[in-house]
Design a protein around this motif. Sequence first.
Motif, PDB file in Angstrom:
ATOM      1  N   THR A  17      -4.017 -15.091   5.585  1.00 11.64           N
ATOM      2  CA  THR A  17      -3.283 -13.906   6.018  1.00 11.64           C
ATOM      3  C   THR A  17      -3.861 -13.440   7.351  1.00 11.64           C
ATOM      4  O   THR A  17      -5.080 -13.314   7.493  1.00 11.64           O
ATOM      5  CB  THR A  17      -3.406 -12.773   4.985  1.00 11.64           C
ATOM      6  OG1 THR A  17      -2.706 -13.165   3.794  1.00 11.64           O
ATOM      7  CG2 THR A  17      -2.822 -11.476   5.508  1.00 11.64           C
ATOM      8  N   LEU A  57      -3.873 -10.356   9.847  1.00 16.84           N
ATOM      9  CA  LEU A  57      -3.555  -8.950  10.082  1.00 16.84           C
ATOM     10  C   LEU A  57      -3.505  -8.716  11.582  1.00 16.84           C
ATOM     11  O   LEU A  57      -4.458  -9.014  12.296  1.00 16.84           O
ATOM     12  CB  LEU A  57      -4.617  -8.055   9.439  1.00 16.84           C
ATOM     13  CG  LEU A  57      -4.919  -8.323   7.963  1.00 16.84           C
ATOM     14  CD1 LEU A  57      -5.992  -7.361   7.451  1.00 16.84           C
ATOM     15  CD2 LEU A  57      -3.655  -8.220   7.120  1.00 16.84           C
ATOM     16  N   ASP A  91      -0.061  -4.685   1.421  1.00 16.81           N
ATOM     17  CA  ASP A  91      -0.437  -5.158   0.093  1.00 16.81           C
ATOM     18  C   ASP A  91       0.177  -6.516  -0.206  1.00 16.81           C
ATOM     19  O   ASP A  91      -0.484  -7.402  -0.772  1.00 16.81           O
ATOM     20  CB  ASP A  91      -0.009  -4.139  -0.967  1.00 16.81           C
ATOM     21  CG  ASP A  91      -0.861  -2.880  -0.943  1.00 16.81           C
ATOM     22  OD1 ASP A  91      -1.759  -2.789  -0.081  1.00 16.81           O
ATOM     23  OD2 ASP A  91      -0.631  -1.991  -1.785  1.00 16.81           O
ATOM     24  N   LEU A 125      -1.811  -9.207   1.512  1.00 12.68           N
ATOM     25  CA  LEU A 125      -3.162  -9.472   1.022  1.00 12.68           C
ATOM     26  C   LEU A 125      -3.194 -10.208  -0.310  1.00 12.68           C
ATOM     27  O   LEU A 125      -4.117 -10.992  -0.562  1.00 12.68           O
ATOM     28  CB  LEU A 125      -3.931  -8.158   0.886  1.00 12.68           C
ATOM     29  CG  LEU A 125      -4.239  -7.419   2.196  1.00 12.68           C
ATOM     30  CD1 LEU A 125      -4.928  -6.091   1.900  1.00 12.68           C
ATOM     31  CD2 LEU A 125      -5.093  -8.275   3.123  1.00 12.68           C
ATOM     32  N   VAL A 141      -8.628 -13.955   5.117  1.00 12.03           N
ATOM     33  CA  VAL A 141      -7.938 -12.903   5.847  1.00 12.03           C
ATOM     34  C   VAL A 141      -8.533 -12.827   7.245  1.00 12.03           C
ATOM     35  O   VAL A 141      -9.740 -12.633   7.402  1.00 12.03           O
ATOM     36  CB  VAL A 141      -8.083 -11.528   5.146  1.00 12.03           C
ATOM     37  CG1 VAL A 141      -7.412 -10.445   5.983  1.00 12.03           C
ATOM     38  CG2 VAL A 141      -7.491 -11.580   3.740  1.00 12.03           C
ATOM     39  N   SER A 196      -8.648 -10.581  10.437  1.00 16.68           N
ATOM     40  CA  SER A 196      -8.329  -9.233  10.896  1.00 16.68           C
ATOM     41  C   SER A 196      -8.352  -9.222  12.414  1.00 16.68           C
ATOM     42  O   SER A 196      -9.400  -9.383  13.026  1.00 16.68           O
ATOM     43  CB  SER A 196      -9.329  -8.218  10.339  1.00 16.68           C
ATOM     44  OG  SER A 196      -9.024  -6.921  10.803  1.00 16.68           O
ATOM     45  N   ILE A 200      -8.407  -0.983   5.514  1.00 14.31           N
ATOM     46  CA  ILE A 200      -8.037  -2.370   5.216  1.00 14.31           C
ATOM     47  C   ILE A 200      -9.087  -3.016   4.322  1.00 14.31           C
ATOM     48  O   ILE A 200      -8.748  -3.727   3.358  1.00 14.31           O
ATOM     49  CB  ILE A 200      -7.860  -3.156   6.532  1.00 14.31           C
ATOM     50  CG1 ILE A 200      -6.564  -2.733   7.225  1.00 14.31           C
ATOM     51  CG2 ILE A 200      -7.859  -4.666   6.276  1.00 14.31           C
ATOM     52  CD1 ILE A 200      -6.402  -3.287   8.622  1.00 14.31           C
ATOM     53  N   ARG A 259      -8.558  -2.025   0.796  1.00 12.92           N
ATOM     54  CA  ARG A 259      -7.412  -2.697   0.164  1.00 12.92           C
ATOM     55  C   ARG A 259      -7.737  -4.157  -0.164  1.00 12.92           C
ATOM     56  O   ARG A 259      -7.328  -4.681  -1.200  1.00 12.92           O
ATOM     57  CB  ARG A 259      -6.173  -2.636   1.068  1.00 12.92           C
ATOM     58  CG  ARG A 259      -5.623  -1.249   1.304  1.00 12.92           C
ATOM     59  CD  ARG A 259      -5.400  -0.506   0.009  1.00 12.92           C
ATOM     60  NE  ARG A 259      -4.344  -1.087  -0.813  1.00 12.92           N
ATOM     61  CZ  ARG A 259      -4.249  -0.896  -2.134  1.00 12.92           C
ATOM     62  NH1 ARG A 259      -5.164  -0.190  -2.772  1.00 12.92           N
ATOM     63  NH2 ARG A 259      -3.250  -1.439  -2.799  1.00 12.92           N
ATOM     64  N   ILE A 260      -8.473  -4.813   0.711  1.00 14.40           N
ATOM     65  CA  ILE A 260      -8.868  -6.201   0.429  1.00 14.40           C
ATOM     66  C   ILE A 260      -9.761  -6.242  -0.809  1.00 14.40           C
ATOM     67  O   ILE A 260      -9.584  -7.093  -1.687  1.00 14.40           O
ATOM     68  CB  ILE A 260      -9.585  -6.821   1.646  1.00 14.40           C
ATOM     69  CG1 ILE A 260      -8.624  -6.954   2.829  1.00 14.40           C
ATOM     70  CG2 ILE A 260     -10.176  -8.193   1.286  1.00 14.40           C
ATOM     71  CD1 ILE A 260      -9.291  -7.364   4.128  1.00 14.40           C
ATOM     72  N   ALA A 271      -7.665  -8.484  -3.057  1.00 15.04           N
ATOM     73  CA  ALA A 271      -8.073  -9.876  -2.813  1.00 15.04           C
ATOM     74  C   ALA A 271      -9.594  -9.951  -2.746  1.00 15.04           C
ATOM     75  O   ALA A 271     -10.173 -10.362  -1.737  1.00 15.04           O
ATOM     76  CB  ALA A 271      -7.454 -10.397  -1.519  1.00 15.04           C
ATOM     77  N   VAL A 312     -13.149 -12.626   4.662  1.00 15.91           N
ATOM     78  CA  VAL A 312     -12.544 -11.903   5.773  1.00 15.91           C
ATOM     79  C   VAL A 312     -13.239 -12.300   7.064  1.00 15.91           C
ATOM     80  O   VAL A 312     -14.460 -12.187   7.193  1.00 15.91           O
ATOM     81  CB  VAL A 312     -12.651 -10.374   5.562  1.00 15.91           C
ATOM     82  CG1 VAL A 312     -12.000  -9.634   6.727  1.00 15.91           C
ATOM     83  CG2 VAL A 312     -11.995  -9.984   4.237  1.00 15.91           C
TER      84      VAL A 312
END
Length: 447
Positions: free
Chosen positions: A4, A6, A69, A72, A78, A80, A126, A129-130, A134, A139
């Motif tokens: 993912t 971001l 969401d 993630l 991820v 960022s 963020i 939320r991760i 997740a 990250v």
Amino acid sequence: MRLTILGGGGFRVPLVYQALLGDRGEGRITSVVLYDTDRGRLGAIGAVLRQQAAKYSDAPAVTETTDLDEALRGADFVFSAIRVGGLEGRTVDERVALDLGVLGQETVGAGGIAYALRTLPVAVGIAQRIAELAPEAWVINFTNPAGMVTEAMIPYLGDRVIGICDSPSGLGRRAALALGLDASTVFYDYAGLNHLGWLRGLQSGGVDRLPELLADSTALGAFEEGRLFGVEWLRSLGSIPNEYLHYYYFARETLAAVQAVEQTRGTFLLEQQSAFYAETARRPDDALELWQKTRAERESTYMVESRAVADAGERDERDMSAGGYEQVALSLMRAIAHNERASLILNVRNRGTLRHLDDDAVVEVPCTVDANGARPVTVSQFTDHQAGLVCAVKAVERSTIEAATTGSRAAAVRAFAWHPLIDSVTAAHQLLDGYADRLPELAPFRR
């Protein structure tokens, strides 16, 4: 494997995707999710990626979303790479500082502090939320100021967040090539903070070759940093600084050069990229061609004021074609996902590596990476000069984090006042007021 991104509508995202297309290894990334708050930018970059993938029968599938969401859930990695406030914010970062006679570069000095003050609350959100959606994801933080943002995310993600930058590895590669060495076999004794570090050794075959490079005027003057800082100054330092240290070592000259140009770097990029996104919306079938043309212009003008001060000439074509942060990111992912041991310069917790900083301070140092993540390795310790500058800037970083996470105006003023490139508490107040007046995200810091 699912990645993912971001800030998936960001201009440099196609560099990451191109690196993924070149990865033919087993267990490679097969799914890429682009997340962005700007659907128009997201669509433009999605079009570029689809055209990049056209020649590959097994290209990673790309999906786009404006739902964080959704982006993630199910992610293995991820990236960022957000820019809070966009390039419009960057132009304000630069202009407010320049109007007060202070350098406003986006990660160094006043501009970097303003950028962090509006970015850190979003980055922390963020991270939360991760951690919730997740928790097993790794990250990889590209978001600038990279070291500061990484340190702010660690309380929520621990060592599963790692900051990256391509400047240290690029410096090491250029220095090795100047001596005719195989850059892939050299150990780079490098240490500092993000955009504030020095190459202190080039270990090849058990021998430090840096003294040889410093003694060779032709070799030393043949690459970017040699031209940027000058042979005499590098010999005086006994090390080779990261290119961003030009803003410190030649502060007056660089400030004058930036003030003398008609538009700041941020304004140039805003106009350039706005034109790219608008033209891509009109000509989506030409998205890749438009992106490639825009990127070439962007790269050739990188740090143009500093190179002008040093009369360093045009950027070396090898620098622009050798791959940047996307290659660092791919190497990091492969090492973690497949337990393929790698040595990379990364932004991680200090853990006793540098004795002038505490264990939790995020530093930029060589690391060994495998399935367990990144662990810093032994490097030489700072000189007094290096330690003094790094400790001063680390104090700025931590005061900025405090201000961003608590809303403390006093902490924000301290961050500006303590920075080596800002010479006045009065100027610190004026900077914060100027930014608070022009940046909606910083309005709470108004007096």
